[in-house]
Design an enzyme around this catalytic site. Structure first.
Site, PDB file in Angstrom:
ATOM      1  N   HIS A 103       1.929   9.923  12.285  1.00  0.00           N
ATOM      2  CA  HIS A 103       2.091   9.667  10.850  1.00  0.00           C
ATOM      3  C   HIS A 103       0.926   8.835  10.325  1.00  0.00           C
ATOM      4  CE1 HIS A 103       6.307  10.919  11.404  1.00  0.00           C
ATOM      5  NE2 HIS A 103       6.299  11.138  10.104  1.00  0.00           N
ATOM      6  N   LYS A 145       2.769   3.756   7.755  1.00  0.00           N
ATOM      7  CA  LYS A 145       4.185   3.910   8.120  1.00  0.00           C
ATOM      8  C   LYS A 145       4.690   2.670   8.832  1.00  0.00           C
ATOM      9  CE  LYS A 145       7.571   7.022  10.191  1.00  0.00           C
ATOM     10  NZ  LYS A 145       8.505   6.854   9.063  1.00  0.00           N
TER      11      LYS A 145
HETATM   12  P1  NAD Z   1       6.144   3.577   0.273  1.00  0.00           P
HETATM   13  O1  NAD Z   1       5.908   2.224   0.859  1.00  0.00           O
HETATM   14  O2  NAD Z   1       5.000   4.347  -0.292  1.00  0.00           O
HETATM   15  O3  NAD Z   1       7.237   3.467  -0.898  1.00  0.00           O
HETATM   16  C1  NAD Z   1       8.373   2.637  -0.842  1.00  0.00           C
HETATM   17  C2  NAD Z   1       8.648   2.139  -2.243  1.00  0.00           C
HETATM   18  O4  NAD Z   1       9.837   1.360  -2.216  1.00  0.00           O
HETATM   19  C3  NAD Z   1       7.528   1.209  -2.799  1.00  0.00           C
HETATM   20  O5  NAD Z   1       7.136   1.623  -4.091  1.00  0.00           O
HETATM   21  C4  NAD Z   1       8.211  -0.163  -2.840  1.00  0.00           C
HETATM   22  O6  NAD Z   1       7.729  -0.968  -3.933  1.00  0.00           O
HETATM   23  C5  NAD Z   1       9.662   0.249  -3.050  1.00  0.00           C
HETATM   24  N1  NAD Z   1      10.612  -0.803  -2.713  1.00  0.00           N
HETATM   25  C6  NAD Z   1      10.523  -1.744  -1.731  1.00  0.00           C
HETATM   26  N2  NAD Z   1      11.601  -2.556  -1.771  1.00  0.00           N
HETATM   27  C7  NAD Z   1      12.371  -2.097  -2.783  1.00  0.00           C
HETATM   28  C8  NAD Z   1      13.613  -2.514  -3.316  1.00  0.00           C
HETATM   29  N3  NAD Z   1      14.284  -3.562  -2.818  1.00  0.00           N
HETATM   30  N4  NAD Z   1      14.133  -1.817  -4.356  1.00  0.00           N
HETATM   31  C9  NAD Z   1      13.465  -0.754  -4.895  1.00  0.00           C
HETATM   32  N5  NAD Z   1      12.269  -0.340  -4.434  1.00  0.00           N
HETATM   33  C10 NAD Z   1      11.746  -0.999  -3.389  1.00  0.00           C
HETATM   34  O7  NAD Z   1       6.901   4.399   1.413  1.00  0.00           O
HETATM   35  P2  NAD Z   1       7.096   5.992   1.498  1.00  0.00           P
HETATM   36  O8  NAD Z   1       5.987   6.584   2.290  1.00  0.00           O
HETATM   37  O9  NAD Z   1       7.425   6.534   0.159  1.00  0.00           O
HETATM   38  O10 NAD Z   1       8.377   6.057   2.455  1.00  0.00           O
HETATM   39  C11 NAD Z   1       9.597   5.416   2.088  1.00  0.00           C
HETATM   40  C12 NAD Z   1      10.650   5.697   3.160  1.00  0.00           C
HETATM   41  O11 NAD Z   1      10.916   7.102   3.202  1.00  0.00           O
HETATM   42  C13 NAD Z   1      10.228   5.310   4.584  1.00  0.00           C
HETATM   43  O12 NAD Z   1      11.357   4.804   5.268  1.00  0.00           O
HETATM   44  C14 NAD Z   1       9.792   6.636   5.194  1.00  0.00           C
HETATM   45  O13 NAD Z   1       9.897   6.667   6.594  1.00  0.00           O
HETATM   46  C15 NAD Z   1      10.800   7.556   4.545  1.00  0.00           C
HETATM   47  N6  NAD Z   1      10.431   8.986   4.508  1.00  0.00           N
HETATM   48  C16 NAD Z   1      11.421   9.871   4.742  1.00  0.00           C
HETATM   49  C17 NAD Z   1      11.184  11.231   4.661  1.00  0.00           C
HETATM   50  C18 NAD Z   1      12.327  12.188   4.856  1.00  0.00           C
HETATM   51  O14 NAD Z   1      12.103  13.432   4.797  1.00  0.00           O
HETATM   52  N7  NAD Z   1      13.555  11.677   5.069  1.00  0.00           N
HETATM   53  C19 NAD Z   1       9.894  11.683   4.339  1.00  0.00           C
HETATM   54  C20 NAD Z   1       8.885  10.739   4.090  1.00  0.00           C
HETATM   55  C21 NAD Z   1       9.167   9.385   4.166  1.00  0.00           C
END
Ligand code: NAD
Length: 252
Positions: free
Chosen positions: A145, A149
């Site tokens: 990844h 991550k």
């Molecule tokens: P990222 O860090 O780009 O985005 C996370 C967002 O959450 C940020 O904008 C941050 O400001 C916000 N955030 C943090 N604390 C918060 C809170 N208390 N309330 C509201 N918002 C808050 O991360 P990302 O790459 O978008 O990934 C996010 C999650 O999704 C990770 O756990 C990742 O592993 C997961 N993910 C899952 C899949 C899937 O298919 N299930 C795919 C991609 C990523």
């Protein structure tokens, strides 16, 4: 038209979900939630501590969550109170946090998936028959990844290990270092972090004369966004309960 809210709207996945939704005519994003309320996003943004009010004001049919586990847990409680369906994409949720989500699913429909791509569903479904056909072959898992991550191994890799455990008894070995020959009944779990790689997973089954690999590569975050939106549209029509992305794929 399914009305959606996005938790983590300013993040990589949140922004991709908003962008993907804007190209569809079966959903509209009515608001987003993020700690970064100044982000340049095309939907109204609320701070996390305003979630209950925002849910009451905008009345979404479902919320999609891509944040961090603490936020997911608080959101699940708010959705349960407000009677709003919740799609959880956040990974790295521990056992205690999982039990809060499960409790919320007694009040509202809640769908949690470590991966919203249909390709990974295919990989998971191919794995069982391959393991059964290749009894005794060594099994190793690798995931790659992007360099931002947080959790490792990925939620998807853990789901793959869970699927393997349905067919084999094994100990997971996190990488190998020094003098560490492969023991029988091990599954090696190799993690790589580099660049902006969206997500790659590979399962290798090998004996001395041949190697089978089953692998998946997400080319674009849009694949996860599309799956999460499909999940939300489907979930908004379900009764309270605990669901997975396989339920959506089976029903479509
Ligand atoms: P990222 O860090 O780009 O985005 C996370 C967002 O959450 C940020 O904008 C941050 O400001 C916000 N955030 C943090 N604390 C918060 C809170 N208390 N309330 C509201 N918002 C808050 O991360 P990302 O790459 O978008 O990934 C996010 C999650 O999704 C990770 O756990 C990742 O592993 C997961 N993910 C899952 C899949 C899937 O298919 N299930 C795919 C991609 C990523």
């Amino acid at each position: 038209m399914t009305r959606l809210a996005i938790n983590g709207a300013a993040g990589r996945m949140g922004q991709t979900v908003i962008e993907t939704a804007s190209d569809r005519d079966d959903v509209s994003v009515v608001f987003g939630i993020d700690v970064d309320t100044d982000a340049d996003i095309d939907v109204p943004l609320s701070a996390p501590d305003e979630t209950a009010n925002a849910l009451a004001e905008h009345d979404p049919d479902a919320v999609i969550d891509f944040t961090v586990p603490d936020s997911t847990v608080a959101l699940a409680e708010a959705c349960a109170d407000a009677g709003v369906a919740l799609v959880v994409g956040t990974t790295g949720v521990d056992e205690e946090q999982l039990s809060v989500l499960q409790e919320a699913s007694e009040a509202v429909p809640l769908l949690k998936a470590t991966n919203f791509s249909r390709g990974i569903q295919g990989l998971l479904r191919a794995l069982g028959p391959a393991l059964e056909a290749l009894d005794g072959y060594d099994v190793e898992v690798m995931e790659t990844h992007h360099n931002q991550k947080q959790d490792a191994p990925s939620g998807t890799a853990k789901t793959i290990l869970d699927e393997i455990s349905e067919h084999r008894d094994f100990e997971t070995v996190a990488g190998r270092e020094g003098i560490q020959p492969r023991e029988e009944g091990e599954v090696g779990m190799l993690v790589r972090r580099a660049g902006d790689i969206r997500g790659e997973h590979e399962v290798m089954l090998a004996d001395n004369d041949e190697v089978l690999t089953i692998s998946h590569r997400a080319e674009d975050r849009a694949v996860f966004a599309a799956g999460a939106i499909d999940a939300a549209v489907w979930l908004a029509e379900q009764d309270a309960g605990w669901y997975g992305f396989d339920d959506v794929v089976d029903d479509s």
